[in-house]
Write a protein that holds these residues in place. Structure first.
Motif, PDB file in Angstrom:
ATOM      1  N   PHE A 165       6.889 -19.059   1.399  1.00  0.00           N
ATOM      2  CA  PHE A 165       6.895 -17.397   2.035  1.00  0.00           C
ATOM      3  C   PHE A 165       7.965 -18.681   3.337  1.00  0.00           C
ATOM      4  N   GLU A 166       8.409 -19.627   3.547  1.00  0.00           N
ATOM      5  CA  GLU A 166       9.019 -19.642   4.463  1.00  0.00           C
ATOM      6  C   GLU A 166      11.055 -19.383   3.869  1.00  0.00           C
ATOM      7  N   LYS A 167      11.004 -19.199   2.501  1.00  0.00           N
ATOM      8  CA  LYS A 167      12.043 -19.260   1.290  1.00  0.00           C
ATOM      9  C   LYS A 167      12.192 -17.736   1.282  1.00  0.00           C
ATOM     10  N   LEU A 168      11.224 -16.698   1.787  1.00  0.00           N
ATOM     11  CA  LEU A 168      10.858 -15.184   1.420  1.00  0.00           C
ATOM     12  C   LEU A 168      12.105 -14.220   2.902  1.00  0.00           C
ATOM     13  N   ASP A 169      12.871 -13.894   2.329  1.00  0.00           N
ATOM     14  CA  ASP A 169      13.536 -12.820   3.548  1.00  0.00           C
ATOM     15  C   ASP A 169      12.706 -11.401   3.695  1.00  0.00           C
ATOM     16  N   ILE A 170      11.843 -11.742   4.274  1.00  0.00           N
ATOM     17  CA  ILE A 170      10.560 -10.120   4.210  1.00  0.00           C
ATOM     18  C   ILE A 170      12.384  -8.939   4.391  1.00  0.00           C
ATOM     19  N   SER A 171      13.214  -8.795   5.484  1.00  0.00           N
ATOM     20  CA  SER A 171      14.030  -8.438   5.589  1.00  0.00           C
ATOM     21  C   SER A 171      13.690  -7.430   4.384  1.00  0.00           C
ATOM     22  N   LYS A 172      14.100  -7.990   3.344  1.00  0.00           N
ATOM     23  CA  LYS A 172      14.320  -7.485   1.989  1.00  0.00           C
ATOM     24  C   LYS A 172      14.053  -6.783   1.022  1.00  0.00           C
ATOM     25  N   LEU A 173      12.573  -6.817   1.701  1.00  0.00           N
ATOM     26  CA  LEU A 173      11.183  -6.355   0.746  1.00  0.00           C
ATOM     27  C   LEU A 173      11.206  -4.793   0.847  1.00  0.00           C
ATOM     28  N   ASN A 174      11.492  -4.241   1.607  1.00  0.00           N
ATOM     29  CA  ASN A 174      11.465  -3.040   2.357  1.00  0.00           C
ATOM     30  C   ASN A 174      10.133  -2.108   1.642  1.00  0.00           C
ATOM     31  N   ILE A 175       8.785  -3.418   2.280  1.00  0.00           N
ATOM     32  CA  ILE A 175       7.950  -2.775   2.140  1.00  0.00           C
ATOM     33  C   ILE A 175       6.753  -2.406   3.836  1.00  0.00           C
ATOM     34  N   VAL A 176       7.168  -2.297   4.153  1.00  0.00           N
ATOM     35  CA  VAL A 176       6.801  -2.046   5.676  1.00  0.00           C
ATOM     36  C   VAL A 176       5.914  -0.518   5.623  1.00  0.00           C
ATOM     37  N   SER A 177       6.898   0.362   4.979  1.00  0.00           N
ATOM     38  CA  SER A 177       5.970   1.920   4.810  1.00  0.00           C
ATOM     39  C   SER A 177       5.206   1.784   3.727  1.00  0.00           C
ATOM     40  N   ASN A 178       5.043   0.678   2.979  1.00  0.00           N
ATOM     41  CA  ASN A 178       4.403   0.745   1.972  1.00  0.00           C
ATOM     42  C   ASN A 178       2.500   0.467   1.913  1.00  0.00           C
ATOM     43  N   LEU A 179       2.033   1.555   1.674  1.00  0.00           N
ATOM     44  CA  LEU A 179       0.925   2.089   2.756  1.00  0.00           C
ATOM     45  C   LEU A 179      -0.157   0.875   0.458  1.00  0.00           C
ATOM     46  N   GLU A 180       0.674   1.121  -0.267  1.00  0.00           N
ATOM     47  CA  GLU A 180      -0.438   0.333  -1.373  1.00  0.00           C
ATOM     48  C   GLU A 180      -0.084  -1.566  -1.578  1.00  0.00           C
ATOM     49  N   PHE A 181       1.151  -1.580  -0.763  1.00  0.00           N
ATOM     50  CA  PHE A 181       0.830  -2.840  -0.729  1.00  0.00           C
ATOM     51  C   PHE A 181      -0.297  -3.558   0.619  1.00  0.00           C
ATOM     52  N   ARG A 182      -0.364  -2.721   1.481  1.00  0.00           N
ATOM     53  CA  ARG A 182      -1.959  -2.944   1.794  1.00  0.00           C
ATOM     54  C   ARG A 182      -2.586  -3.207   1.522  1.00  0.00           C
ATOM     55  N   ILE A 183      -3.346  -1.912   0.901  1.00  0.00           N
ATOM     56  CA  ILE A 183      -4.700  -1.551   0.468  1.00  0.00           C
ATOM     57  C   ILE A 183      -4.342  -3.142  -0.821  1.00  0.00           C
ATOM     58  N   SER A 184      -3.838  -3.377  -1.658  1.00  0.00           N
ATOM     59  CA  SER A 184      -4.011  -4.497  -2.120  1.00  0.00           C
ATOM     60  C   SER A 184      -4.579  -5.769  -1.849  1.00  0.00           C
ATOM     61  N   ASN A 185      -3.869  -6.058  -0.635  1.00  0.00           N
ATOM     62  CA  ASN A 185      -4.320  -7.488  -0.174  1.00  0.00           C
ATOM     63  C   ASN A 185      -5.816  -7.173   0.809  1.00  0.00           C
ATOM     64  N   LEU A 186      -6.359  -6.180   0.754  1.00  0.00           N
ATOM     65  CA  LEU A 186      -7.303  -5.463   1.460  1.00  0.00           C
ATOM     66  C   LEU A 186      -8.820  -5.441  -0.022  1.00  0.00           C
ATOM     67  N   LEU A 187      -8.617  -4.410  -1.172  1.00  0.00           N
ATOM     68  CA  LEU A 187      -9.307  -4.601  -2.041  1.00  0.00           C
ATOM     69  C   LEU A 187      -9.365  -5.082  -3.217  1.00  0.00           C
ATOM     70  N   PRO A 188     -10.674  -4.950  -4.312  1.00  0.00           N
ATOM     71  CA  PRO A 188     -11.749  -4.562  -4.082  1.00  0.00           C
ATOM     72  C   PRO A 188     -12.465  -5.204  -1.988  1.00  0.00           C
ATOM     73  N   ALA A 189     -13.451  -4.240  -2.375  1.00  0.00           N
ATOM     74  CA  ALA A 189     -14.148  -5.226  -0.918  1.00  0.00           C
ATOM     75  C   ALA A 189     -15.523  -4.610  -1.277  1.00  0.00           C
ATOM     76  N   ILE A 190     -16.682  -5.075   0.254  1.00  0.00           N
ATOM     77  CA  ILE A 190     -17.468  -4.880   0.347  1.00  0.00           C
ATOM     78  C   ILE A 190     -17.536  -4.569   1.255  1.00  0.00           C
ATOM     79  N   ALA A 191     -18.597  -3.833   1.929  1.00  0.00           N
ATOM     80  CA  ALA A 191     -18.951  -3.216   3.368  1.00  0.00           C
ATOM     81  C   ALA A 191     -20.283  -2.775   3.331  1.00  0.00           C
ATOM     82  N   LEU A 192     -20.114  -3.627   4.794  1.00  0.00           N
ATOM     83  CA  LEU A 192     -21.770  -3.464   5.401  1.00  0.00           C
ATOM     84  C   LEU A 192     -22.080  -2.367   6.081  1.00  0.00           C
ATOM     85  N   LEU A 193     -22.953  -1.483   6.027  1.00  0.00           N
ATOM     86  CA  LEU A 193     -23.045   0.292   7.066  1.00  0.00           C
ATOM     87  C   LEU A 193     -24.111  -0.768   7.739  1.00  0.00           C
ATOM     88  N   VAL A 194     -24.109  -0.953   8.940  1.00  0.00           N
ATOM     89  CA  VAL A 194     -25.709  -0.842   9.808  1.00  0.00           C
ATOM     90  C   VAL A 194     -25.209  -0.604  10.600  1.00  0.00           C
TER      91      VAL A 194
END
Length: 500
Positions: free
Chosen positions: A180-209
């Motif tokens: 992580f320390e070696k990554l240049d985040i500014s060059k990844l151009n993923i700020v607006s990438n919804l798929e990237f955020r989803i990939s870190n979240l799903l699949p998932a289990i939800a308890l709806l109560v």
């Protein structure tokens, strides 16, 4: 290229809260306003929600609530608030979202009618949203709104390498915190990438109560759900309300039960001695109570101490059922039997008595109510946590690489339940913010935002085949909406395809 800012007016009226919200953003939505008109005081009179009463209250509140939600935007646009807020602001809204079920039919219709009228009047897209999906997005929002660098630093530290599912980072593999320390985040151009955020979240289990639902939902992908467990009778929130009524507490029962349980814990820490820890429901009798000598003439204090520190073990239903379903009616019945037993125990514990069907009965003491509330809350929390853990284990053996456990719905505001889930699931857990646990339009707007972005508005198959839409289907399918009463135009039949 910077994406266009999207602004959605969301409406929620599925049960006994009338709510409207403004959601705004280009890639990640922000709740700009979230107005809720609660009917709690109205339904305290009857000890629960009366559908007819709720629907009429929605009719009275819906327009003022929408105006309040739009007022900050009107001030932002025009510098002041007017008496024509909806008319002035509607042209600056990009889409209208509304809860279409599940819920009370009369209550749903108030919100749907209003949303369809506004959508037609303003020529806006109308986004139907499943109420339960709204709860799911309330829990997921904190990750979906996270910046990419924060998500990268949360990725599997010290575990096997994982390929990030993103077009911009298809070749990027993150192995450990040193990389992580070696990554240049500014060059990844993923700020607006919804798929990237989803990939870190799903699949998932939800308890709806909540008061009307207790369900375990497998979220395979965005908008792809499968119910893997649900209550066979009472929902958890409904059980809270019924037990609160048995104890003479006000509606809604959840906060009242929680408050009593907290009193129990507080008093248990400050009072001694402890009676035998092996006493269970049905075993406490007048002889045991009389044998508890505390060198005090205050019989109520003695009784409170006994009930604070003894173990009233209520059942933990269906923990070993072999499936992922729930049942809370038996737990409620166990509380009924316990209360009856305590009321009939009249050997010198209280001078407060009244005549009942079985003869003289006494009123429950405060300490007894505290003990029952504590044990009931512990029983519900244990069942919900353990069933969720069983679901996690079962799906893990089926090659589902689960990233997240979601806890959401009205009952997820319960402090003890939140604490229990945190202890069991740790960093894998996402819980809805307390302000988004109950019914509110903000969560409906969040779900609508992502549906709009993914261009699957009016996609019937995804929700209707997975979520069980109850009550709303027949009436929403058959009604033709007439706008003549809402606007001074000729009658127009409008059908934005809301049937499910």
């Amino acid at each position: 290229m910077k994406q266009k800012n999207l602004r959605i007016l969301a409406i929620e009226s599925s049960c006994d809260e009338t709510s409207a919200a403004i959601i705004e953003g280009s890639d990640s939505p922000v709740i700009k306003s979230n107005i809720i008109a609660s009917q709690i005081d109205l339904h305290k009179i009857t000890g629960g929600v009366v559908p007819e009463v709720a629907a009429r209250a929605h009719c009275e509140a819906i327009i003022p609530v929408i105006e309040q939600s739009l007022a900050p935007l009107e001030i932002e646009l025009f510098g002041k608030k007017s008496d024509q807020t909806i008319r002035n602001v509607l042209p600056y809204i990009d889409a209208i979202a509304v809860t279409v079920g599940p819920g009370l039919v009369g209550s749903l219709l108030v919100g749907v009618e209003t949303a369809k009228a506004l959508a037609f009047a303003g020529g806006k897209p109308l986004i139907p949203v499943n109420h339960l999906e709204g709860h799911i997005f309330a829990a997921m929002q904190q990750v979906l709104n996270s910046k990419p660098e924060a998500l990268l630093r949360q990725a599997q530290d010290g575990e096997q390498s994982r390929t990030i599912n993103s077009k911009q980072t298809s070749n990027l593999k993150v192995q450990n915190s040193k990389q992580f320390e070696k990554l240049d985040i500014s060059k990844l151009n993923i700020v607006s990438n919804l798929e990237f955020r989803i990939s870190n979240l799903l699949p998932a289990i939800a308890l709806l109560v909540s008061g009307g639902h207790t369900e375990l939902v497998l979220i395979k992908d965005m908008f792809d759900y499968e119910i893997i467990g649900q209550t066979l009778d009472d929902a958890a929130g409904e059980a809270f309300d019924k037990v609160a009524s048995l104890l003479g507490l006000e509606y809604p029962g959840g906060p009242a039960i929680s408050a009593l349980a907290e009193e129990f814990v507080k008093n248990s820490k400050s009072q001694t001695p402890r009676p035998p820890s092996t006493w269970h429901v049905g075993q406490v009798n007048s002889k045991q109570i009389k044998s508890l000598k505390l060198q005090t003439s205050n019989l109520e204090l003695a009784s409170n101490l006994e009930f604070r520190t003894s173990s009233f073990k209520l059942p933990r239903p269906m923990l070993k059922s072999g499936d992922l379903n729930f049942s809370f009616s038996g737990l409620k019945t166990a509380v009924v039997n316990l209360v009856k037993q305590l009321e009939s125990n009249r050997d010198g514990i209280s001078s407060q008595t009244h005549l009942g069907g079985g003869g003289a009965k006494r009123d429950l003491l405060r300490g007894e109510k505290q003990a029952i509330a504590y044990e009931f809350q512990e029983a519900v929390a244990e069942v919900l946590v353990e069933k969720s853990y069983q679901a996690y284990q079962k799906l893990s053996t089926m090659n589902y690489k689960l990233s997240t456990i979601l806890l959401t719905g009205g009952v997820s505001a319960n402090k003890r339940l939140r604490q229990s889930f945190k202890e069991r699931f740790g960093d894998k857990l996402l819980i809805s913010p307390v302000e988004l646990c109950g019914d509110n339009a903000g969560m409906i707007g969040l779900a609508a935002f992502y549906r709009y972005k993914k261009q699957i508005i009016n996609n019937k198959s995804q929700i209707s085949n997975k979520f069980q839409i109850q009550n709303s289907k027949p009436i929403l399918k058959s009604i033709i909406y007439n706008l003549k009463s809402a606007f001074p135009w000729k009658a127009v039949d409008v059908d934005p395809n809301l049937e499910l």
